[in-house]
Design a protein around this motif. Sequence first.
Motif, PDB file in Angstrom:
ATOM      1  N   PRO A  13       1.046   8.731 -12.112  1.00  0.00           N
ATOM      2  CA  PRO A  13       0.967   8.822 -13.213  1.00  0.00           C
ATOM      3  C   PRO A  13       0.515   8.758 -14.524  1.00  0.00           C
ATOM      4  CG  PRO A  13       2.488   6.853 -12.192  1.00  0.00           C
ATOM      5  CD  PRO A  13       1.149   7.816 -11.061  1.00  0.00           C
ATOM      6  N   GLN A  14       0.613   9.150 -15.841  1.00  0.00           N
ATOM      7  CA  GLN A  14       0.316   9.800 -17.027  1.00  0.00           C
ATOM      8  C   GLN A  14      -0.386   8.192 -17.480  1.00  0.00           C
ATOM      9  OE1 GLN A  14       2.545  10.901 -19.947  1.00  0.00           O
ATOM     10  NE2 GLN A  14       3.658   9.588 -20.041  1.00  0.00           N
ATOM     11  N   TRP A  15       0.212   6.790 -17.461  1.00  0.00           N
ATOM     12  CA  TRP A  15      -0.318   5.223 -17.701  1.00  0.00           C
ATOM     13  C   TRP A  15      -1.383   4.885 -16.301  1.00  0.00           C
ATOM     14  CZ3 TRP A  15       5.036   6.991 -17.943  1.00  0.00           C
ATOM     15  CH2 TRP A  15       5.877   5.982 -16.346  1.00  0.00           C
ATOM     16  N   THR A  16      -0.964   5.504 -15.400  1.00  0.00           N
ATOM     17  CA  THR A  16      -2.413   4.465 -14.392  1.00  0.00           C
ATOM     18  C   THR A  16      -3.653   4.964 -14.906  1.00  0.00           C
ATOM     19  OG1 THR A  16      -0.642   4.754 -12.861  1.00  0.00           O
ATOM     20  CG2 THR A  16      -2.909   4.483 -12.118  1.00  0.00           C
ATOM     21  N   PHE A  17      -4.863   4.581 -14.797  1.00  0.00           N
ATOM     22  CA  PHE A  17      -6.064   5.039 -15.193  1.00  0.00           C
ATOM     23  C   PHE A  17      -6.929   4.617 -14.412  1.00  0.00           C
ATOM     24  CE2 PHE A  17      -3.388   4.202 -19.103  1.00  0.00           C
ATOM     25  CZ  PHE A  17      -4.098   5.178 -20.338  1.00  0.00           C
ATOM     26  N   ASP A  18      -7.778   4.963 -14.041  1.00  0.00           N
ATOM     27  CA  ASP A  18      -8.789   4.661 -13.159  1.00  0.00           C
ATOM     28  C   ASP A  18      -7.771   4.068 -11.974  1.00  0.00           C
ATOM     29  OD1 ASP A  18     -11.190   5.663 -14.756  1.00  0.00           O
ATOM     30  OD2 ASP A  18     -11.384   3.728 -16.333  1.00  0.00           O
ATOM     31  N   ARG A  19      -7.767   4.534 -11.735  1.00  0.00           N
ATOM     32  CA  ARG A  19      -7.056   4.014 -10.187  1.00  0.00           C
ATOM     33  C   ARG A  19      -7.140   4.939  -8.571  1.00  0.00           C
ATOM     34  NH1 ARG A  19      -4.641   1.166  -6.801  1.00  0.00           N
ATOM     35  NH2 ARG A  19      -2.932   0.460  -6.336  1.00  0.00           N
ATOM     36  N   PHE A  20      -7.692   2.808  -8.038  1.00  0.00           N
ATOM     37  CA  PHE A  20      -8.418   3.911  -6.730  1.00  0.00           C
ATOM     38  C   PHE A  20      -7.574   4.267  -5.693  1.00  0.00           C
ATOM     39  CE2 PHE A  20      -9.248   1.974  -2.311  1.00  0.00           C
ATOM     40  CZ  PHE A  20     -10.790   2.510  -2.527  1.00  0.00           C
ATOM     41  N   PHE A  21      -7.751   5.871  -4.770  1.00  0.00           N
ATOM     42  CA  PHE A  21      -7.630   5.328  -3.756  1.00  0.00           C
ATOM     43  C   PHE A  21      -8.129   6.315  -2.943  1.00  0.00           C
ATOM     44  CE2 PHE A  21      -7.803   8.889  -6.653  1.00  0.00           C
ATOM     45  CZ  PHE A  21      -8.545  10.056  -5.499  1.00  0.00           C
ATOM     46  N   GLU A  22      -8.074   6.475  -1.525  1.00  0.00           N
ATOM     47  CA  GLU A  22      -8.491   6.534  -0.682  1.00  0.00           C
ATOM     48  C   GLU A  22      -8.273   7.870  -0.001  1.00  0.00           C
ATOM     49  OE1 GLU A  22      -8.252   3.306   2.914  1.00  0.00           O
ATOM     50  OE2 GLU A  22     -10.016   3.612   2.020  1.00  0.00           O
ATOM     51  N   ARG A  23      -8.653   8.580   0.671  1.00  0.00           N
ATOM     52  CA  ARG A  23      -7.996  10.178   1.110  1.00  0.00           C
ATOM     53  C   ARG A  23      -7.996   8.888   2.974  1.00  0.00           C
ATOM     54  NH1 ARG A  23      -8.656  15.635   1.149  1.00  0.00           N
ATOM     55  NH2 ARG A  23      -7.237  15.096   2.688  1.00  0.00           N
ATOM     56  N   ILE A  82      -2.668   4.383  -1.761  1.00  0.00           N
ATOM     57  CA  ILE A  82      -3.036   3.698  -2.591  1.00  0.00           C
ATOM     58  C   ILE A  82      -2.722   2.088  -2.190  1.00  0.00           C
ATOM     59  CG2 ILE A  82      -2.990   3.505  -5.014  1.00  0.00           C
ATOM     60  CD1 ILE A  82      -2.151   6.954  -3.517  1.00  0.00           C
ATOM     61  N   PRO A  83      -4.419   1.116  -1.875  1.00  0.00           N
ATOM     62  CA  PRO A  83      -3.546  -0.069  -2.071  1.00  0.00           C
ATOM     63  C   PRO A  83      -2.775  -0.610  -2.870  1.00  0.00           C
ATOM     64  CG  PRO A  83      -5.898   0.427  -2.645  1.00  0.00           C
ATOM     65  CD  PRO A  83      -5.128   1.464  -2.729  1.00  0.00           C
ATOM     66  N   ASN A  84      -2.344  -2.398  -2.903  1.00  0.00           N
ATOM     67  CA  ASN A  84      -2.161  -3.555  -4.521  1.00  0.00           C
ATOM     68  C   ASN A  84      -1.630  -2.406  -5.003  1.00  0.00           C
ATOM     69  OD1 ASN A  84      -2.171  -5.191  -5.074  1.00  0.00           O
ATOM     70  ND2 ASN A  84      -3.985  -5.485  -6.019  1.00  0.00           N
ATOM     71  N   VAL A  85      -0.400  -1.983  -4.807  1.00  0.00           N
ATOM     72  CA  VAL A  85       0.332  -1.447  -6.259  1.00  0.00           C
ATOM     73  C   VAL A  85       0.897  -2.066  -7.235  1.00  0.00           C
ATOM     74  CG1 VAL A  85       0.969   0.749  -4.746  1.00  0.00           C
ATOM     75  CG2 VAL A  85       2.683  -1.342  -4.945  1.00  0.00           C
ATOM     76  N   THR A  86       1.472  -1.408  -8.397  1.00  0.00           N
ATOM     77  CA  THR A  86       1.344  -2.832  -9.120  1.00  0.00           C
ATOM     78  C   THR A  86       2.694  -1.932 -10.094  1.00  0.00           C
ATOM     79  OG1 THR A  86      -0.275  -2.350 -11.061  1.00  0.00           O
ATOM     80  CG2 THR A  86      -0.652  -3.707  -9.987  1.00  0.00           C
ATOM     81  N   THR A 144       1.189  -1.207   0.405  1.00  0.00           N
ATOM     82  CA  THR A 144      -0.137  -0.080   0.439  1.00  0.00           C
ATOM     83  C   THR A 144       0.747   1.286  -0.676  1.00  0.00           C
ATOM     84  OG1 THR A 144      -1.949  -1.250   1.658  1.00  0.00           O
ATOM     85  CG2 THR A 144      -1.712   1.443   1.151  1.00  0.00           C
ATOM     86  N   PHE A 145       0.284   1.897  -1.208  1.00  0.00           N
ATOM     87  CA  PHE A 145       1.165   3.424  -0.756  1.00  0.00           C
ATOM     88  C   PHE A 145       0.547   4.129  -0.066  1.00  0.00           C
ATOM     89  CE2 PHE A 145       2.865   6.967  -4.332  1.00  0.00           C
ATOM     90  CZ  PHE A 145       4.037   6.765  -3.265  1.00  0.00           C
ATOM     91  N   ASN A 146       1.368   4.634   0.662  1.00  0.00           N
ATOM     92  CA  ASN A 146       0.293   5.910   1.460  1.00  0.00           C
ATOM     93  C   ASN A 146       1.405   7.467   1.224  1.00  0.00           C
ATOM     94  OD1 ASN A 146      -1.753   4.656   3.405  1.00  0.00           O
ATOM     95  ND2 ASN A 146       0.525   3.675   3.527  1.00  0.00           N
ATOM     96  N   LEU A 147       1.305   8.314   0.712  1.00  0.00           N
ATOM     97  CA  LEU A 147       1.622   9.559   0.935  1.00  0.00           C
ATOM     98  C   LEU A 147       0.735  10.869   1.263  1.00  0.00           C
ATOM     99  CD1 LEU A 147       1.507  10.887  -3.017  1.00  0.00           C
ATOM    100  CD2 LEU A 147      -0.180   8.962  -1.895  1.00  0.00           C
TER     101      LEU A 147
END
Length: 275
Positions: free
Chosen positions: A213-223, A235-239, A193-196
């Motif tokens: 990033p420009q190649w990431t589409f419809d990325r799920f994230f939460e505050r 941002i959970p479950n990074v790829t 999980t990416f916390n920033l």
Amino acid sequence: MCAFPNVTLVFLLALTVMSSLSITVNFDRAVKITAKRKIELESIFIECALNDMVRISAPMISEHDEYYLSAPPYGDTTKLELHAPKLLNKNNTHFHKNTALKYIFIKDIKALVNHEKNYHVFTSKSFGKKLKHLKPNEFMIGPLTEENYGNWVLSVYTKGHGEWIELFQVITLAITEPAVIEPQYPVLKIGDTFNLSFAYSLPAIETCEVIAPQWTFDRFFERTLGNFDKCGFSIPNVTKDDEGLWKIIGVGRIIHTGRVRLRVLGPYVKGDNTP
């Protein structure tokens, strides 16, 4: 307000420049002119930073116009001691070369004269040099503080057939300040999980935005509620698709922007969009 030969200078806050010049301006709550007609001029959007100074050229119609400037956030108004230079004066050849003519219709045709670029942003270190070259229809705002962020309104009152007409121009000062994001050098593994967030709390934060990033589409994230005033995101479950430059934009009293480059360890798998 400080007047010099052939120069009019307006600062819209109390300040001390070069430790020897102190300038204060008192605001009037109301303009003592009733305009029969209002005409909106093309607005100006100015990107600037804290402590910058902005030089603005006011539009000119005649030598007898009156100028007022309303400041955010409450619309406090002050009269500007500006006037149009005599364009046919032989001493104004430099001004002639840097003006552009636009025409407006106010019951009859009148020339609205302004510089080709009617604003300039610079640092306070250049104050002395800019002051020497300030023209009779120019004024300065600065050094900029958080209170100067927002929409200013410059009003020019001119007479047409004996009636006052107001020409007004919205001047937006978008004050942007770079901010540090934490972690500064994020390295994660696939599935983490990416916390920033910003490294510090923002005053009076209103909105936050994260840009992937420009190649990431419809990325799920939460505050992240614990970092709400720091524009925190999770941002959970990074790829591998999440690898690259992430940005945060936070709007409080001014605009705060930060960026960080994420590195994701692990092999590429089918479906990755990253080359």
